[in-house]
Design a protein around this motif. Structure first.
Motif, PDB file in Angstrom:
ATOM      1  N   LEU A 138      55.620  63.537  52.461  1.00 40.93           N
ATOM      2  CA  LEU A 138      56.690  62.773  51.825  1.00 40.93           C
ATOM      3  C   LEU A 138      56.152  62.222  50.507  1.00 40.93           C
ATOM      4  N   ALA A 139      56.717  62.677  49.388  1.00 42.51           N
ATOM      5  CA  ALA A 139      56.284  62.229  48.063  1.00 42.51           C
ATOM      6  C   ALA A 139      57.281  61.217  47.519  1.00 42.51           C
ATOM      7  N   MET A 140      56.750  60.104  47.006  1.00 46.91           N
ATOM      8  CA  MET A 140      57.627  59.061  46.488  1.00 46.91           C
ATOM      9  C   MET A 140      57.189  58.623  45.100  1.00 46.91           C
ATOM     10  N   GLU A 141      58.087  57.966  44.405  1.00 45.91           N
ATOM     11  CA  GLU A 141      57.839  57.431  43.076  1.00 45.91           C
ATOM     12  C   GLU A 141      56.659  56.459  43.105  1.00 45.91           C
ATOM     13  N   TYR A 142      55.821  56.504  42.060  1.00 51.90           N
ATOM     14  CA  TYR A 142      54.680  55.596  41.967  1.00 51.90           C
ATOM     15  C   TYR A 142      55.109  54.321  41.267  1.00 51.90           C
ATOM     16  N   LEU A 143      54.813  53.176  41.881  1.00 54.43           N
ATOM     17  CA  LEU A 143      55.095  51.881  41.274  1.00 54.43           C
ATOM     18  C   LEU A 143      53.772  51.214  40.919  1.00 54.43           C
ATOM     19  N   GLU A 144      53.635  50.826  39.658  1.00 55.70           N
ATOM     20  CA  GLU A 144      52.414  50.148  39.224  1.00 55.70           C
ATOM     21  C   GLU A 144      52.572  48.650  39.436  1.00 55.70           C
ATOM     22  N   GLY A 145      51.611  48.035  40.095  1.00 53.86           N
ATOM     23  CA  GLY A 145      51.689  46.602  40.327  1.00 53.86           C
ATOM     24  C   GLY A 145      50.467  46.095  41.062  1.00 53.86           C
ATOM     25  N   VAL A 146      50.515  44.820  41.407  1.00 56.68           N
ATOM     26  CA  VAL A 146      49.424  44.164  42.123  1.00 56.68           C
ATOM     27  C   VAL A 146      49.878  43.869  43.537  1.00 56.68           C
ATOM     28  N   SER A 147      49.044  44.185  44.504  1.00 54.80           N
ATOM     29  CA  SER A 147      49.366  43.906  45.898  1.00 54.80           C
ATOM     30  C   SER A 147      49.536  42.403  46.104  1.00 54.80           C
ATOM     31  N   LEU A 148      50.572  42.015  46.852  1.00 56.01           N
ATOM     32  CA  LEU A 148      50.791  40.603  47.143  1.00 56.01           C
ATOM     33  C   LEU A 148      49.598  40.012  47.887  1.00 56.01           C
ATOM     34  N   SER A 149      48.972  40.797  48.743  1.00 49.58           N
ATOM     35  CA  SER A 149      47.807  40.300  49.479  1.00 49.58           C
ATOM     36  C   SER A 149      46.676  39.949  48.515  1.00 49.58           C
ATOM     37  N   ASP A 150      46.467  40.768  47.470  1.00 47.35           N
ATOM     38  CA  ASP A 150      45.429  40.475  46.474  1.00 47.35           C
ATOM     39  C   ASP A 150      45.792  39.232  45.664  1.00 47.35           C
ATOM     40  N   ALA A 151      47.084  39.104  45.314  1.00 44.45           N
ATOM     41  CA  ALA A 151      47.529  37.953  44.527  1.00 44.45           C
ATOM     42  C   ALA A 151      47.370  36.653  45.318  1.00 44.45           C
ATOM     43  N   ILE A 152      47.668  36.702  46.613  1.00 44.11           N
ATOM     44  CA  ILE A 152      47.526  35.515  47.462  1.00 44.11           C
ATOM     45  C   ILE A 152      46.056  35.113  47.560  1.00 44.11           C
ATOM     46  N   LYS A 153      45.188  36.110  47.749  1.00 42.49           N
ATOM     47  CA  LYS A 153      43.756  35.806  47.845  1.00 42.49           C
ATOM     48  C   LYS A 153      43.246  35.189  46.546  1.00 42.49           C
ATOM     49  N   ASP A 154      43.693  35.733  45.412  1.00 47.92           N
ATOM     50  CA  ASP A 154      43.276  35.193  44.127  1.00 47.92           C
ATOM     51  C   ASP A 154      43.750  33.753  43.960  1.00 47.92           C
ATOM     52  N   GLU A 155      44.994  33.486  44.374  1.00 47.72           N
ATOM     53  CA  GLU A 155      45.537  32.129  44.285  1.00 47.72           C
ATOM     54  C   GLU A 155      44.733  31.175  45.159  1.00 47.72           C
ATOM     55  N   GLN A 156      44.412  31.605  46.367  1.00 49.87           N
ATOM     56  CA  GLN A 156      43.625  30.761  47.267  1.00 49.87           C
ATOM     57  C   GLN A 156      42.250  30.465  46.685  1.00 49.87           C
ATOM     58  N   ASP A 157      41.624  31.476  46.087  1.00 48.04           N
ATOM     59  CA  ASP A 157      40.301  31.275  45.495  1.00 48.04           C
ATOM     60  C   ASP A 157      40.357  30.285  44.337  1.00 48.04           C
ATOM     61  N   ARG A 158      41.387  30.403  43.505  1.00 46.05           N
ATOM     62  CA  ARG A 158      41.509  29.537  42.337  1.00 46.05           C
ATOM     63  C   ARG A 158      41.753  28.090  42.740  1.00 46.05           C
ATOM     64  N   VAL A 159      42.653  27.883  43.705  1.00 41.76           N
ATOM     65  CA  VAL A 159      42.933  26.525  44.176  1.00 41.76           C
ATOM     66  C   VAL A 159      41.699  25.939  44.857  1.00 41.76           C
ATOM     67  N   ALA A 160      41.011  26.775  45.643  1.00 43.62           N
ATOM     68  CA  ALA A 160      39.804  26.310  46.334  1.00 43.62           C
ATOM     69  C   ALA A 160      38.750  25.846  45.335  1.00 43.62           C
ATOM     70  N   LYS A 161      38.541  26.629  44.283  1.00 47.41           N
ATOM     71  CA  LYS A 161      37.532  26.263  43.281  1.00 47.41           C
ATOM     72  C   LYS A 161      37.940  24.998  42.533  1.00 47.41           C
ATOM     73  N   ALA A 162      39.262  24.826  42.313  1.00 45.03           N
ATOM     74  CA  ALA A 162      39.738  23.609  41.653  1.00 45.03           C
ATOM     75  C   ALA A 162      39.477  22.385  42.521  1.00 45.03           C
ATOM     76  N   LEU A 163      39.351  22.594  43.829  1.00 41.61           N
ATOM     77  CA  LEU A 163      39.074  21.498  44.765  1.00 41.61           C
ATOM     78  C   LEU A 163      37.595  21.401  45.110  1.00 41.61           C
ATOM     79  N   GLY A 164      36.774  22.148  44.370  1.00 39.81           N
ATOM     80  CA  GLY A 164      35.335  22.053  44.573  1.00 39.81           C
ATOM     81  C   GLY A 164      34.797  22.921  45.697  1.00 39.81           C
ATOM     82  N   ARG A 165      35.603  23.867  46.178  1.00 34.96           N
ATOM     83  CA  ARG A 165      35.148  24.761  47.242  1.00 34.96           C
ATOM     84  C   ARG A 165      34.677  26.082  46.641  1.00 34.96           C
ATOM     85  N   LYS A 166      33.899  26.815  47.422  1.00 39.54           N
ATOM     86  CA  LYS A 166      33.345  28.082  46.943  1.00 39.54           C
ATOM     87  C   LYS A 166      34.435  29.111  46.706  1.00 39.54           C
TER      88      LYS A 166
END
Length: 251
Positions: A30-58
């Motif tokens: 089954l071949a489908m159209e390619y959509l370029e974007g960022v996985s929501l799971s990656d975006a959530i992890k990045d957000e968690q990392d950024r907020v964590a660092k803003a709070l002094g966490r690793k």
């Protein structure tokens, strides 16, 4: 399903569902159209990392571990969902969450973005000297790679999650046909702000009665009406219990 999403004005204005490319499909592929974007799971992890660092966490993992421990301790000591709020976290770096409430996350995101920007500029200056001896085509490749990496994190996660809730609300309340496997890996954040919805291999269907029950349950939960929520659960074959294990009484 694409047709349903188009019927309710969601696709393509808010989301994109990749189209099947019939010309190159086979009995086994089954071949489908390619959509370029960022996985929501990656975006959530990045957000968690950024907020964590803003709070002094690793990173986000360290912050989640700390939160899970504090929440477990909170409930084991008799606390509830509405008792104590962010005070249960104890950490002095987390007091901003309790003082500022809903605004805290936005401020933390802003702080994290500014700090990331400063760090990136500093790193760029440090690396600049090592790039001076490289050829022009090498520098172009480095710049192109850096731009792509930066683009990966240029997403509005809050807007994406609101869109996601709206879309699945349309599927479950209005359409009745919904994606039964909507994990973050199946959702893309597209460059133009829309969502890419992938993998409709598992689809569920809700009858008109089922949709009515779902809507009533959402309203009861939104109103924090425990008795009404428990009644709806029990009427539909579920047992509703409180934190201590006792049954929740109906209204």
């Amino acid at each position: 399903r694409t047709r349903d999403m188009q019927q309710y004005g969601v696709e393509p204005s808010l989301v994109r569902i990749p189209r099947v490319v019939d010309d190159i499909c086979t009995q086994h592929v089954l071949a489908m159209e390619y959509l370029e974007g960022v996985s929501l799971s990656d975006a959530i992890k990045d957000e968690q990392d950024r907020v964590a660092k803003a709070l002094g966490r690793k990173d986000g993992d360290e912050l989640k571990t700390m939160l899970a421990s504090k929440m477990r301790e909170h409930f084991e000591n008799g606390g509830g969902a509405g008792s104590g709020g962010m005070k249960m976290l104890g950490d002095k770096n987390m007091k901003i969450m309790n003082v500022l409430g809903p605004s805290a996350t936005t401020l933390l995101r802003t702080y994290a973005s500014v700090r990331d920007g400063i760090e990136n500029v500093a790193i760029s200056f440090i690396k600049f000297g090592s790039k001076l001896g490289r050829k022009d085509n090498e520098l172009e490749l480095i710049a192109d790679t850096a731009a792509k990496k930066k683009k990966k994190f240029n997403v509005n996660l809050g807007r994406a999650l609101k869109t996601l809730v709206h879309v699945h609300g349309v599927q479950m309340i209005l359409s009745g046909t919904y994606n039964a496997d909507p994990h973050p890996g199946n959702i893309l954040l597209l460059p133009d702000g829309r969502l890419g919805l992938l993998d409709y291999g598992m689809v569920g269907k809700l009858s008109a009665k089922d949709r009515e029950i779902v809507a009533e349950t959402i309203v009861a939960l939104s109103d924090n009406d425990k008795a009404a929520t428990a009644k709806l659960y029990r009427e539909n074959g579920y047992r509703a219990t409180s934190q201590n294990g006792s049954d929740v009484e109906d209204a």
